[in-house]
Scaffold this active site. Structure first.
Site, PDB file in Angstrom:
ATOM      1  N   SER A  15       0.825  -1.213   0.000  1.00 28.45           N
ATOM      2  CA  SER A  15       0.000   0.000   0.000  1.00 28.45           C
ATOM      3  C   SER A  15       0.858   1.262   0.000  1.00 28.45           C
ATOM      4  O   SER A  15       0.663   2.165  -0.832  1.00 28.45           O
ATOM      5  CB  SER A  15      -0.905   0.020   1.231  1.00 28.45           C
ATOM      6  N   THR A  42       0.692  -6.938   1.809  1.00 26.22           N
ATOM      7  CA  THR A  42      -0.126  -7.707   2.757  1.00 26.22           C
ATOM      8  C   THR A  42      -1.602  -7.415   2.564  1.00 26.22           C
ATOM      9  O   THR A  42      -2.426  -8.334   2.497  1.00 26.22           O
ATOM     10  CB  THR A  42       0.277  -7.346   4.201  1.00 26.22           C
ATOM     11  N   CYS A  43      -1.971  -6.149   2.472  1.00 29.44           N
ATOM     12  CA  CYS A  43      -3.381  -5.755   2.430  1.00 29.44           C
ATOM     13  C   CYS A  43      -4.123  -6.479   1.313  1.00 29.44           C
ATOM     14  O   CYS A  43      -5.166  -7.090   1.542  1.00 29.44           O
ATOM     15  CB  CYS A  43      -3.479  -4.245   2.253  1.00 29.44           C
ATOM     16  N   CYS A  48      -6.181  -7.280   4.573  1.00 26.13           N
ATOM     17  CA  CYS A  48      -7.485  -6.602   4.598  1.00 26.13           C
ATOM     18  C   CYS A  48      -8.484  -7.148   3.570  1.00 26.13           C
ATOM     19  O   CYS A  48      -9.642  -7.418   3.918  1.00 26.13           O
ATOM     20  CB  CYS A  48      -7.317  -5.111   4.325  1.00 26.13           C
ATOM     21  N   LYS A  51      -9.443 -10.925   3.891  1.00 27.67           N
ATOM     22  CA  LYS A  51     -10.113 -11.012   5.198  1.00 27.67           C
ATOM     23  C   LYS A  51     -11.547 -10.495   5.125  1.00 27.67           C
ATOM     24  O   LYS A  51     -12.491 -11.127   5.591  1.00 27.67           O
ATOM     25  CB  LYS A  51      -9.276 -10.232   6.220  1.00 27.67           C
ATOM     26  N   GLY A 181      -4.913 -12.593  20.966  1.00 25.01           N
ATOM     27  CA  GLY A 181      -6.183 -11.868  21.115  1.00 25.01           C
ATOM     28  C   GLY A 181      -6.139 -10.480  20.537  1.00 25.01           C
ATOM     29  O   GLY A 181      -6.839  -9.582  21.006  1.00 25.01           O
ATOM     30  N   TYR A 183      -5.971  -7.941  16.767  1.00 23.41           N
ATOM     31  CA  TYR A 183      -6.817  -7.764  15.591  1.00 23.41           C
ATOM     32  C   TYR A 183      -6.973  -9.087  14.809  1.00 23.41           C
ATOM     33  O   TYR A 183      -8.079  -9.518  14.530  1.00 23.41           O
ATOM     34  CB  TYR A 183      -6.148  -6.794  14.607  1.00 23.41           C
ATOM     35  N   ILE A 184      -5.822  -9.669  14.433  1.00 21.31           N
ATOM     36  CA  ILE A 184      -5.882 -10.806  13.508  1.00 21.31           C
ATOM     37  C   ILE A 184      -6.492 -12.029  14.188  1.00 21.31           C
ATOM     38  O   ILE A 184      -7.344 -12.709  13.611  1.00 21.31           O
ATOM     39  CB  ILE A 184      -4.485 -11.106  12.925  1.00 21.31           C
ATOM     40  N   GLU A 187     -10.285 -11.447  14.555  1.00 21.41           N
ATOM     41  CA  GLU A 187     -10.986 -11.466  13.259  1.00 21.41           C
ATOM     42  C   GLU A 187     -11.034 -12.877  12.678  1.00 21.41           C
ATOM     43  O   GLU A 187     -12.088 -13.351  12.238  1.00 21.41           O
ATOM     44  CB  GLU A 187     -10.289 -10.520  12.274  1.00 21.41           C
ATOM     45  N   ARG A 210      -6.284  -5.889  23.616  1.00 15.70           N
ATOM     46  CA  ARG A 210      -5.564  -4.926  24.460  1.00 15.70           C
ATOM     47  C   ARG A 210      -5.336  -3.640  23.665  1.00 15.70           C
ATOM     48  O   ARG A 210      -5.030  -3.682  22.481  1.00 15.70           O
ATOM     49  CB  ARG A 210      -4.215  -5.523  24.899  1.00 15.70           C
ATOM     50  N   GLY A 267       1.093 -11.341  16.578  1.00 11.78           N
ATOM     51  CA  GLY A 267       1.768 -10.100  16.203  1.00 11.78           C
ATOM     52  C   GLY A 267       2.570 -10.244  14.923  1.00 11.78           C
ATOM     53  O   GLY A 267       2.636 -11.323  14.328  1.00 11.78           O
ATOM     54  N   ASP A 308       4.297  -0.425   7.598  1.00  9.38           N
ATOM     55  CA  ASP A 308       4.471  -1.416   8.673  1.00  9.38           C
ATOM     56  C   ASP A 308       5.938  -1.614   9.073  1.00  9.38           C
ATOM     57  O   ASP A 308       6.225  -2.001  10.200  1.00  9.38           O
ATOM     58  CB  ASP A 308       3.899  -2.778   8.246  1.00  9.38           C
ATOM     59  N   HIS A 445     -33.391   7.858  11.093  1.00  5.70           N
ATOM     60  CA  HIS A 445     -34.235   6.904  11.802  1.00  5.70           C
ATOM     61  C   HIS A 445     -34.847   5.883  10.849  1.00  5.70           C
ATOM     62  O   HIS A 445     -35.263   6.269   9.751  1.00  5.70           O
ATOM     63  CB  HIS A 445     -35.360   7.679  12.515  1.00  5.70           C
ATOM     64  N   GLU A 450     -27.950   6.459  14.808  1.00  5.89           N
ATOM     65  CA  GLU A 450     -28.612   7.645  15.376  1.00  5.89           C
ATOM     66  C   GLU A 450     -28.422   7.718  16.885  1.00  5.89           C
ATOM     67  O   GLU A 450     -28.543   8.790  17.481  1.00  5.89           O
ATOM     68  CB  GLU A 450     -30.100   7.678  15.016  1.00  5.89           C
TER      69      GLU A 450
HETATM   70  P1  NDP Z   1      -1.627  -7.517  17.590  1.00  4.56           P
HETATM   71  O1  NDP Z   1      -0.437  -6.858  18.180  1.00  4.56           O
HETATM   72  O2  NDP Z   1      -2.873  -6.767  17.381  1.00  4.56           O
HETATM   73  O3  NDP Z   1      -1.977  -8.798  18.489  1.00  4.56           O
HETATM   74  C1  NDP Z   1      -1.036  -9.766  18.825  1.00  4.56           C
HETATM   75  C2  NDP Z   1      -1.639 -10.688  19.854  1.00  4.56           C
HETATM   76  O4  NDP Z   1      -0.753 -11.764  20.108  1.00  4.56           O
HETATM   77  C3  NDP Z   1      -1.879  -9.996  21.190  1.00  4.56           C
HETATM   78  O5  NDP Z   1      -3.063 -10.512  21.746  1.00  4.56           O
HETATM   79  C4  NDP Z   1      -0.658 -10.400  22.014  1.00  4.56           C
HETATM   80  O6  NDP Z   1      -0.884 -10.441  23.382  1.00  4.56           O
HETATM   81  C5  NDP Z   1      -0.453 -11.812  21.506  1.00  4.56           C
HETATM   82  N1  NDP Z   1       0.932 -12.263  21.665  1.00  4.56           N
HETATM   83  C6  NDP Z   1       2.053 -11.607  21.299  1.00  4.56           C
HETATM   84  N2  NDP Z   1       3.140 -12.346  21.573  1.00  4.56           N
HETATM   85  C7  NDP Z   1       2.691 -13.494  22.142  1.00  4.56           C
HETATM   86  C8  NDP Z   1       3.322 -14.643  22.659  1.00  4.56           C
HETATM   87  N3  NDP Z   1       4.660 -14.767  22.665  1.00  4.56           N
HETATM   88  N4  NDP Z   1       2.555 -15.631  23.167  1.00  4.56           N
HETATM   89  C9  NDP Z   1       1.196 -15.509  23.189  1.00  4.56           C
HETATM   90  N5  NDP Z   1       0.539 -14.427  22.704  1.00  4.56           N
HETATM   91  C10 NDP Z   1       1.275 -13.437  22.195  1.00  4.56           C
HETATM   92  O7  NDP Z   1      -1.090  -8.174  16.249  1.00  4.56           O
HETATM   93  P2  NDP Z   1      -1.858  -8.798  15.018  1.00  4.56           P
HETATM   94  O8  NDP Z   1      -0.863  -9.722  14.420  1.00  4.56           O
HETATM   95  O9  NDP Z   1      -3.174  -9.310  15.406  1.00  4.56           O
HETATM   96  O10 NDP Z   1      -2.048  -7.572  14.065  1.00  4.56           O
HETATM   97  C11 NDP Z   1      -0.921  -6.765  13.697  1.00  4.56           C
HETATM   98  C12 NDP Z   1      -1.372  -5.393  13.321  1.00  4.56           C
HETATM   99  O11 NDP Z   1      -1.962  -5.424  12.050  1.00  4.56           O
HETATM  100  C13 NDP Z   1      -2.436  -4.789  14.233  1.00  4.56           C
HETATM  101  O12 NDP Z   1      -1.866  -4.184  15.360  1.00  4.56           O
HETATM  102  C14 NDP Z   1      -3.106  -3.807  13.335  1.00  4.56           C
HETATM  103  O13 NDP Z   1      -2.412  -2.591  13.360  1.00  4.56           O
HETATM  104  C15 NDP Z   1      -2.982  -4.456  11.961  1.00  4.56           C
HETATM  105  N6  NDP Z   1      -4.251  -5.083  11.565  1.00  4.56           N
HETATM  106  C16 NDP Z   1      -5.329  -4.292  11.342  1.00  4.56           C
HETATM  107  C17 NDP Z   1      -6.540  -4.836  10.977  1.00  4.56           C
HETATM  108  C18 NDP Z   1      -7.714  -3.948  10.773  1.00  4.56           C
HETATM  109  O14 NDP Z   1      -7.533  -2.747  10.566  1.00  4.56           O
HETATM  110  N7  NDP Z   1      -8.927  -4.476  10.827  1.00  4.56           N
HETATM  111  C19 NDP Z   1      -6.706  -6.276  10.812  1.00  4.56           C
HETATM  112  C20 NDP Z   1      -5.517  -7.014  11.080  1.00  4.56           C
HETATM  113  C21 NDP Z   1      -4.337  -6.431  11.425  1.00  4.56           C
HETATM  114  P3  NDP Z   1      -0.698  -9.130  24.322  1.00  4.56           P
HETATM  115  O15 NDP Z   1      -1.909  -8.294  24.121  1.00  4.56           O
HETATM  116  O16 NDP Z   1      -0.613  -9.703  25.681  1.00  4.56           O
HETATM  117  O17 NDP Z   1       0.562  -8.475  23.871  1.00  4.56           O
END
Ligand code: NDP
Length: 461
Positions: A15, A42-43, A48, A51, A181, A183-184, A187, A210, A267, A308, A445, A450
């Protein structure tokens, strides 16, 4: 006349890279773009776009179910043809790859196929897949190589897949375990559950998503569970082992999960391998991200980075905006326009869970920390559609107002079309809209949106 082959050489056709190349070429710059695989990054290829297509596919399932409440009789039980969905997605993605290639040729950007590597701050070496190499020189080099999934060291790591693999799984996973837990993770868990898989989401922390508003996190976690997703928080993976073609996931709490596929969505990390960064002295930060200043300049003159790979906000629209700000900085703004600056406030975002989350501005916690005195307005309700659909899904809308300025500083929603709705309200927050201006706005409405202009009761201060 410049002694360089190009004014700008962009490494990375995602992108940010494509936008920078195209806009620089429109300003009259001689531009080269180096990309080793399909255009769009990636997108387009594994993020995106596919997905959102799969999320749409998954929404049909609840649509079929809910239609009965509106008088529809389903003669046959609808079933998912996984290969047909994969084929339709692949066709659309290759159409988009072609459009991106077309954008480059119509902008007269020189497209080079291969891996780009900095030899010095003005020279890029391009190695094609057949090993052939060529060198080019450029006044400016932009690194826009994006990121890729990160999988932590865990016993059985080789048995898991990442989001890159999910769209093309050979067999539809009847039982899926998702680790992470963010975004990815949220989703993918939601989408595959919607498509018909039995999904368990395992998250190590207190609550999923988080960084989002705490009330939103609790609300969406409850809704996901109502949809049938098994969300397990405060749970980690001890190890993973093969069980024939299946997987056994051993959890830290002693439980074991059996799955066809284990997705690690833990991540992402920047794509910085073999770019020659250390050789030319480019400073890197945490996890290898490239350090930049406010003009996207790295620690080495003439080399820039965005998207990124710099790890500020990993969102496509952010990379696009960064690219346009960089082009204005390097080549001047378009005639009659002001040079664009990048601002990271008020970036709206959506998580395409079922139901989705939409958010812009500050969380309640952030607002309290920044402003001290704030007011919170919120409402959760059963949307009109679900009075007949049989679904127990509820929608949450929430506004956070700074007492001193009366401005709405945070807006959050969990519910159908949250992304679409929040996009419009993001303009209002960008303009500094006050609560009184929200109140003076007439609602549409009957809609869920709203509710944002009819919130009168203060939930808490
Ligand atoms: P995120 O950082 O959002 O989430 C990573 C998750 O993995 C967190 O829950 C984190 O826990 C957990 N985690 C990290 N390391 C470990 C580990 N060693 N063991 C267990 N759990 C772990 O990353 P994503 O890969 O989901 O997404 C990357 C980025 O891509 C996003 O931040 C966002 O910016 C972008 N994105 C946007 C989308 C959208 O706009 N709809 C869709 C998808 C991606 P903890 O919280 O404890 O750190």
């Amino acid at each position: 006349m410049s002694t360089h082959d190009f004014d700008l050489c962009v490494i990375g056709g995602g992108s940010g890279g494509v936008r920078a190349a195209r806009f620089a070429a429109q300003r009259g710059a001689r531009v080269a773009l180096v990309e080793s695989s399909a255009m769009g990054g990636t997108c387009v290829n594994v993020g995106c776009i596919p997905k959102k297509l799969y999320s749409t596919a998954a929404h049909y399932a609840e649509g079929f179910d809910e239609s009965r409440g509106f008088g529809w009789q389903l003669v046959d039980t609808p079933t998912l043809n996984w290969p047909a969905l994969k084929t339709a997605r692949a066709q659309e993605i290759s159409r988009l790859n072609g459009i991106y290639e077309g954008l480059m040729s119509s902008a007269q950007v020189t497209r080079l196929h291969g891996h780009g590597r900095l030899l010095d701050t003005r020279t890029v070496q391009v190695t094609a897949s057949d090993g052939q190499q060529q060198r080019l020189s450029a006044r400016h080099v932009l690194i826009a190589t994006g990121g890729r999934p990160f999988v932590p060291e865990v016993a059985g790591r080789e048995l898991v897949v990442t989001s890159d693999d999910m769209f093309d799984l050979p067999e539809f996973p009847r039982r899926l375990v998702v680790v992470g837990g963010g975004y990815i993770g949220c989703e993918m868990a939601s989408i595959f559950q919607g498509l018909g898989a039995e999904v368990t989401l395992v998250y190590r922390g207190e609550q999923i998503l988080r960084g989002f508003d705490d009330e939103v996190r609790d609300f969406v976690a409850d809704e996901l569970r109502k949809h049938g997703l098994d969300v397990r928080v405060r749970t980690d993976v001890a190890h993973i082992e093969a069980d024939g073609s299946d997987r056994r996931v051993h959890l830290s709490d002693g439980h074991t999960l059996s799955a066809n596929v284990v997705l690690y969505a833990t991540g992402r990390q920047p794509n910085v391998a073999d770019l020659g960064l250390a050789d030319v002295g480019i400073r890197q930060g945490k996890n290898g991200t490239i350090e930049i200043n406010q003009h996207f300049a790295t620690s080495v003159p003439g080399v820039y980075a965005l998207g990124d790979v710099v790890g500020r906000k990993e969102l496509t629209p952010v990379a696009l905006a960064e690219a346009m700000a960089l082009v204005d900085h390097l080549f001047g703004p378009a005639p009659g326009e002001q040079a664009r600056q990048m601002h990271y406030d008020h970036i709206p975002t959506a998580v395409f869970t079922h139901p989705p989350v939409g958010t812009v501005g500050l969380t309640e916690g952030q607002a309290r920390e920044r402003f001290g005195a704030i007011r919170v307005y919120r409402s959760d309700f059963k949307p009109l559609k679900h009075t007949l659909s049989g679904s127990t899904e509820r929608t949450l809308v929430k506004l956070i107002v700074d007492d001193a300025s009366e401005r709405v500083v945070g807006l959050h929603m969990v519910g159908a079309d949250a992304g679409e709705i929040v996009q419009g309200f993001a303009v209002a927050l960008q303009c500094g809209a006050t609560k009184a201006q929200f109140d003076a706005t007439i609602g549409v409405h009957p809609t869920s949106a709203e509710e944002f202009v009819t919130l009168r009761q203060i939930a808490r201060r």
